[in-house]
Design a protein around this motif. Structure first.
Motif, PDB file in Angstrom:
ATOM      1  N   ALA A   1     -35.940   8.718   5.246  1.00  0.00           N
ATOM      2  CA  ALA A   1     -34.819   7.762   5.409  1.00  0.00           C
ATOM      3  C   ALA A   1     -34.963   7.104   6.743  1.00  0.00           C
ATOM      4  O   ALA A   1     -34.426   6.215   7.157  1.00  0.00           O
ATOM      5  CB  ALA A   1     -33.481   8.449   5.227  1.00  0.00           C
TER       6      ALA A   1
ATOM      7  N   ALA B   1     -37.458   9.389   0.654  1.00  0.00           N
ATOM      8  CA  ALA B   1     -37.682   7.983   1.014  1.00  0.00           C
ATOM      9  C   ALA B   1     -38.317   7.889   2.406  1.00  0.00           C
ATOM     10  O   ALA B   1     -37.859   7.165   3.273  1.00  0.00           O
ATOM     11  CB  ALA B   1     -36.413   7.180   0.904  1.00  0.00           C
TER      12      ALA B   1
ATOM     13  N   ALA C   1     -33.714   2.623  -4.062  1.00  0.00           N
ATOM     14  CA  ALA C   1     -34.910   1.785  -4.174  1.00  0.00           C
ATOM     15  C   ALA C   1     -36.037   2.489  -4.923  1.00  0.00           C
ATOM     16  O   ALA C   1     -36.877   1.843  -5.546  1.00  0.00           O
ATOM     17  CB  ALA C   1     -35.381   1.364  -2.786  1.00  0.00           C
TER      18      ALA C   1
ATOM     19  N   ALA D   1     -27.422   4.892   4.335  1.00  0.00           N
ATOM     20  CA  ALA D   1     -28.816   4.439   4.376  1.00  0.00           C
ATOM     21  C   ALA D   1     -29.698   5.312   3.489  1.00  0.00           C
ATOM     22  O   ALA D   1     -30.585   4.808   2.796  1.00  0.00           O
ATOM     23  CB  ALA D   1     -29.334   4.426   5.811  1.00  0.00           C
TER      24      ALA D   1
ATOM     25  N   ARG E   1     -31.925   4.042   0.313  1.00  0.00           N
ATOM     26  CA  ARG E   1     -33.378   4.305   0.206  1.00  0.00           C
ATOM     27  C   ARG E   1     -33.710   5.015  -1.099  1.00  0.00           C
ATOM     28  O   ARG E   1     -34.710   4.709  -1.749  1.00  0.00           O
ATOM     29  CB  ARG E   1     -33.860   5.149   1.395  1.00  0.00           C
ATOM     30  CG  ARG E   1     -33.759   4.488   2.751  1.00  0.00           C
ATOM     31  CD  ARG E   1     -34.724   3.334   2.950  1.00  0.00           C
ATOM     32  NE  ARG E   1     -36.108   3.700   2.831  1.00  0.00           N
ATOM     33  CZ  ARG E   1     -36.915   4.027   3.834  1.00  0.00           C
ATOM     34  NH1 ARG E   1     -36.459   4.027   5.058  1.00  0.00           N
ATOM     35  NH2 ARG E   1     -38.171   4.338   3.611  1.00  0.00           N
TER      36      ARG E   1
END
Length: 153
Positions: free
Chosen positions: A153, A150, A25, A18, A22
């Motif tokens: 996360a 991010a 992105a 994950a 992130r």
């Protein structure tokens, strides 16, 4: 001003993946993410999740341990995944074309200590370590620790 530092607890492989997604992105061409940690810390796992998320599809993402570099994505949005473990001298990095890639592609670099003095300024340093059954991720530098990891996360 000291570089931004964020430490995250990643309790399992899904949390590590994950985090990779992130970061994917937020990453842009010219971003360099330096993945450090001992063997088995999750560097390749995080890189695979990053690459798959960035491409938006399942993709065979082999470890570049023997090829040294794998590339993914179209020109202008390329991802270079490098594993420098087998390098014996920092100057060998330039034979791989990483100097150019650092300025025009997203670069994920495992074993960045092999870069020696060739560490790109502004890179995001991501140190993975084991913490019980999970991992600890410490992110420093690069675009305010890539937007504070991010947003945690």
């Amino acid at each position: 001003m000291a570089p931004a530092t964020v430490t995250l607890i990643l309790p399992d492989e899904a949390a590590t993946a994950a985090l990779g997604a992130r970061l994917a992105a937020l990453a842009r061409p010219g971003d360099v993410i330096l993945l450090s940690g001992p063997i088995g810390a999750g560097k390749s796992h995080l890189a695979r999740a990053f690459i798959r998320a960035r491409l938006g599809r399942e993709e065979e993402v082999p470890s570049p341990t023997f090829t040294l570099i794998q590339t993914y994505g179209p020109p202008g949005d390329e991802i270079f995944h490098a594993d420098l473990y087998r390098l014996t001298h920092p100057d060998e990095v330039w034979e791989l074309g990483l100097d150019e890639a650092f300025s025009r592609a997203i670069c994920l670099v495992e074993w960045p200590d092999r870069l020696g003095a060739h560490l790109p300024p502004g890179a995001l340093r991501l140190e993975l370590s084991t913490a019980g059954e999970g991992r600890l991720a410490t992110l420093t530098g690069g675009r305010a620790a890539l937007r504070e990891a991010a947003a945690h996360a």
